[in-house]
Design an enzyme around this catalytic site. Sequence first.
Site, PDB file in Angstrom:
ATOM      1  N   HIS A  10       0.838  -1.196   0.000  1.00 42.89           N
ATOM      2  CA  HIS A  10       0.000   0.000   0.000  1.00 42.89           C
ATOM      3  C   HIS A  10       0.877   1.251   0.000  1.00 42.89           C
ATOM      4  CE1 HIS A  10      -3.650  -2.184   1.471  1.00 42.89           C
ATOM      5  NE2 HIS A  10      -2.731  -2.971   2.004  1.00 42.89           N
ATOM      6  N   TYR A  39      -2.134  -1.525   8.993  1.00 39.18           N
ATOM      7  CA  TYR A  39      -0.976  -2.121   8.323  1.00 39.18           C
ATOM      8  C   TYR A  39      -0.072  -2.807   9.347  1.00 39.18           C
ATOM      9  CZ  TYR A  39      -2.425   1.490   4.988  1.00 39.18           C
ATOM     10  OH  TYR A  39      -3.153   2.300   4.162  1.00 39.18           O
ATOM     11  N   HIS A 115      -2.375  -3.111  -3.476  1.00 44.68           N
ATOM     12  CA  HIS A 115      -3.755  -2.907  -3.036  1.00 44.68           C
ATOM     13  C   HIS A 115      -4.686  -2.779  -4.237  1.00 44.68           C
ATOM     14  CE1 HIS A 115      -6.719  -0.209  -0.580  1.00 44.68           C
ATOM     15  NE2 HIS A 115      -7.208  -1.400  -0.780  1.00 44.68           N
ATOM     16  N   LYS A 121      -8.886   1.596  -6.284  1.00 41.22           N
ATOM     17  CA  LYS A 121      -7.908   2.630  -5.929  1.00 41.22           C
ATOM     18  C   LYS A 121      -6.617   2.431  -6.727  1.00 41.22           C
ATOM     19  CE  LYS A 121      -9.646   2.973  -1.236  1.00 41.22           C
ATOM     20  NZ  LYS A 121      -9.331   2.942   0.176  1.00 41.22           N
ATOM     21  N   CYS A 123      -3.719   2.794  -5.369  1.00 36.85           N
ATOM     22  CA  CYS A 123      -2.768   2.364  -4.346  1.00 36.85           C
ATOM     23  C   CYS A 123      -2.106   1.041  -4.728  1.00 36.85           C
ATOM     24  CB  CYS A 123      -3.520   2.230  -3.025  1.00 36.85           C
ATOM     25  SG  CYS A 123      -2.540   1.659  -1.630  1.00 36.85           S
TER      26      CYS A 123
END
Length: 135
Positions: A10, A39, A115, A121, A123
């Site tokens: 990420h 995380y 991710h 996203k 990411c």
Amino acid sequence: MRKIDKIIVHCSATREGQDIDAATIDDWHKDRGWAGIGYHYVVKIDGTIEYGRMVDKVGAHCKGQNTGSIGVCYIGGCDEDMQPKDTRTSAQKTSLFQLLLFLKKMHKEATIYGHRDFSTKACPSFDATREYKNI
């Protein structure tokens, strides 16, 4: 120990050069009503690797994928206008690579993903699956 089959990379979705740490992300995630940082590891701009959530605990970093995964977050991922950008410093690239090597040794069956492989996203603002496919 949990069975780990995924390592998910990420970004913190912060502006390039904005120096934050795991404690800051922990505060953000608690503000969202979570138990704490989602995380398991955070890679700071200078390459320092910080612990987040303990690896034996299920993370809160990728909807539908948390049970069997480890979440690794590098600080950055956005340009000045908050648009996705690979902002990893040389130090972050080195530390992230070394961390992923270590995690793969510990969890041989795990596959490394970004991710974005599980979300709409951008990411982590680069193709982590492709970049780390040979680890």
